[in-house]
Design an enzyme around this catalytic site. Structure first.
Site, PDB file in Angstrom:
ATOM      1  N   CYS A  98     -37.326 -71.467   8.246  1.00 36.97           N
ATOM      2  CA  CYS A  98     -36.546 -70.340   7.742  1.00 36.97           C
ATOM      3  C   CYS A  98     -37.047 -69.888   6.359  1.00 36.97           C
ATOM      4  O   CYS A  98     -38.140 -69.329   6.270  1.00 36.97           O
ATOM      5  CB  CYS A  98     -35.060 -70.689   7.768  1.00 36.97           C
ATOM      6  SG  CYS A  98     -34.039 -69.217   7.850  1.00 36.97           S
ATOM      7  N   ARG A 128     -38.320 -60.756   6.006  1.00 33.04           N
ATOM      8  CA  ARG A 128     -37.491 -61.791   5.400  1.00 33.04           C
ATOM      9  C   ARG A 128     -36.084 -61.894   5.986  1.00 33.04           C
ATOM     10  O   ARG A 128     -35.500 -62.991   6.052  1.00 33.04           O
ATOM     11  CB  ARG A 128     -37.421 -61.491   3.901  1.00 33.04           C
ATOM     12  CG  ARG A 128     -36.826 -62.571   3.121  1.00 33.04           C
ATOM     13  CD  ARG A 128     -36.934 -62.304   1.643  1.00 33.04           C
ATOM     14  NE  ARG A 128     -35.892 -63.092   1.048  1.00 33.04           N
ATOM     15  CZ  ARG A 128     -34.783 -62.590   0.543  1.00 33.04           C
ATOM     16  NH1 ARG A 128     -34.593 -61.292   0.515  1.00 33.04           N
ATOM     17  NH2 ARG A 128     -33.870 -63.390   0.072  1.00 33.04           N
ATOM     18  N   ARG A 158     -29.367 -65.945   8.895  1.00 33.86           N
ATOM     19  CA  ARG A 158     -30.050 -64.900   8.095  1.00 33.86           C
ATOM     20  C   ARG A 158     -31.568 -65.077   8.212  1.00 33.86           C
ATOM     21  O   ARG A 158     -32.293 -65.132   7.228  1.00 33.86           O
ATOM     22  CB  ARG A 158     -29.610 -64.951   6.633  1.00 33.86           C
ATOM     23  CG  ARG A 158     -28.119 -64.690   6.440  1.00 33.86           C
ATOM     24  CD  ARG A 158     -27.724 -64.634   4.974  1.00 33.86           C
ATOM     25  NE  ARG A 158     -28.195 -65.779   4.217  1.00 33.86           N
ATOM     26  CZ  ARG A 158     -27.644 -66.994   4.259  1.00 33.86           C
ATOM     27  NH1 ARG A 158     -26.577 -67.206   4.999  1.00 33.86           N
ATOM     28  NH2 ARG A 158     -28.135 -67.975   3.551  1.00 33.86           N
ATOM     29  N   HIS A 198     -33.471 -73.318  12.451  1.00 41.25           N
ATOM     30  CA  HIS A 198     -33.169 -74.589  11.773  1.00 41.25           C
ATOM     31  C   HIS A 198     -33.079 -75.767  12.754  1.00 41.25           C
ATOM     32  O   HIS A 198     -31.975 -76.180  13.109  1.00 41.25           O
ATOM     33  CB  HIS A 198     -31.823 -74.469  11.063  1.00 41.25           C
ATOM     34  CG  HIS A 198     -31.834 -73.603   9.851  1.00 41.25           C
ATOM     35  ND1 HIS A 198     -31.964 -74.103   8.573  1.00 41.25           N
ATOM     36  CD2 HIS A 198     -31.744 -72.273   9.715  1.00 41.25           C
ATOM     37  CE1 HIS A 198     -31.941 -73.111   7.708  1.00 41.25           C
ATOM     38  NE2 HIS A 198     -31.797 -71.990   8.378  1.00 41.25           N
ATOM     39  N   GLU A 200     -33.308 -78.772  12.107  1.00 39.33           N
ATOM     40  CA  GLU A 200     -32.625 -79.908  11.457  1.00 39.33           C
ATOM     41  C   GLU A 200     -31.108 -79.794  11.581  1.00 39.33           C
ATOM     42  O   GLU A 200     -30.390 -80.732  11.241  1.00 39.33           O
ATOM     43  CB  GLU A 200     -33.069 -80.005   9.987  1.00 39.33           C
ATOM     44  CG  GLU A 200     -32.424 -79.031   9.017  1.00 39.33           C
ATOM     45  CD  GLU A 200     -32.941 -77.595   9.128  1.00 39.33           C
ATOM     46  OE1 GLU A 200     -33.756 -77.302  10.026  1.00 39.33           O
ATOM     47  OE2 GLU A 200     -32.509 -76.762   8.325  1.00 39.33           O
TER      48      GLU A 200
HETATM   49  N1  GLN Z   1     -33.520 -64.922   4.890  1.00 34.92           N
HETATM   50  C1  GLN Z   1     -33.341 -66.024   3.967  1.00 34.92           C
HETATM   51  C2  GLN Z   1     -34.263 -65.862   2.772  1.00 34.92           C
HETATM   52  O1  GLN Z   1     -34.725 -64.845   2.475  1.00 34.92           O
HETATM   53  C3  GLN Z   1     -33.624 -67.353   4.625  1.00 34.92           C
HETATM   54  C4  GLN Z   1     -32.396 -67.866   5.294  1.00 34.92           C
HETATM   55  C5  GLN Z   1     -32.477 -69.320   5.675  1.00 34.92           C
HETATM   56  O2  GLN Z   1     -33.332 -70.078   5.234  1.00 34.92           O
HETATM   57  N2  GLN Z   1     -31.519 -69.760   6.470  1.00 34.92           N
HETATM   58  O3  GLN Z   1     -34.511 -66.779   2.074  1.00 34.92           O
END
Ligand code: GLN
Length: 226
Positions: A98, A128, A158, A198, A200
């Site tokens: 992520c 992102r 996100r 994720h 984890e």
């Molecule tokens: N979109 C997030 C960022 O810009 C990342 C989100 C996440 O790691 N769960 O950092």
């Protein structure tokens, strides 16, 4: 003879050799403790990395999820950006989940104003907050041939997505978004693994097993079949 990482082994067979490995988890912010638990379940020593000198002696490194702008700011303040760049450029095994995937990417779109320091090394473009426009967080079943037949349950928070890949990047998983568009959510390029979700935060150890296998292969613990 042990096989290469890309074909998975039962954990019981692996743990005997994995005991010698130490994998660092960047612990500036985000979901680092969860990664460390997963590594320990695989019989690997996990070390929190907060200072440049803590990179010494590691066989691999995980950059966790969290908030990439915050993580980059803290990394800059603690003098970690250059050491992390040097680590990746030296071809050391590195997995970004992520926010970690964003930081490892050579190019990012949708960054906050003024941008952010990227560690780079992975020849992809990430958006992102690719899914942010649609929905903040969601879960999905992914088909990941590299991890076997059973689908992978993936938690997206996100999450970024890979919108462009360089020629040496292998696509491990993609996902069809709500607009019917297929986007890449997991890639491998040599010693770099990157996942937009994720692993984890699930009980499925297969991604960690895959990474530990990559680390073992490169640290000489596992012989590579010719
Ligand atoms: N979109 C997030 C960022 O810009 C990342 C989100 C996440 O790691 N769960 O950092």
């Amino acid at each position: 003879m042990w096989e290469v990482a890309s074909s998975l082994h039962p954990i019981a067979d692996e743990s005997r050799v994995m005991n010698n490995l130490t994998i660092g988890v960047l612990a500036l912010q985000g979901a680092f403790a969860e990664h460390m638990k997963m590594l320990r379940r695989l019989g690997v020593e996990a070390r929190a990395v907060r200072k440049p000198e803590e990179l010494a002696g590691l066989d691999g490194l995980i950059i966790p999820g969290g908030e990439s702008t915050t993580m980059a700011l803290v990394a800059e303040r603690w003098g970690l950006v250059q050491p992390l760049k040097a680590w990746v450029q030296a071809g050391r095994p590195t997995w970004g989940t992520c926010a970690g995937m964003i930081l490892l990417s050579d190019r990012a779109t949708g960054q906050k104003q003024g941008g952010q320091a990227l560690i780079g090394g992975l020849d992809v473009t990430v958006n992102r907050n690719y899914f942010g426009r649609q929905i903040d967080s969601f879960e999905a079943e992914l088909s990941v041939p590299a991890l076997g037949d059973a689908p992978v349950h993936a938690v997206f928070i996100r999450a970024p997505a890979v919108t462009q890949t360089g020629p040496d990047v292998d696509i491990l998983a993609d996902l069809t978004d709500s607009a019917g568009q297929s986007v890449v959510v997991a890639v491998q390029a040599g010693p770099i693994l990157a996942t937009a979700f994720h692993p984890e935060l699930t009980d499925d150890l297969r991604w960690h097993e895959l990474f530990v296998g990559m680390v073992a292969e490169r640290s000489g613990v596992v012989e590579v079949e010719e």
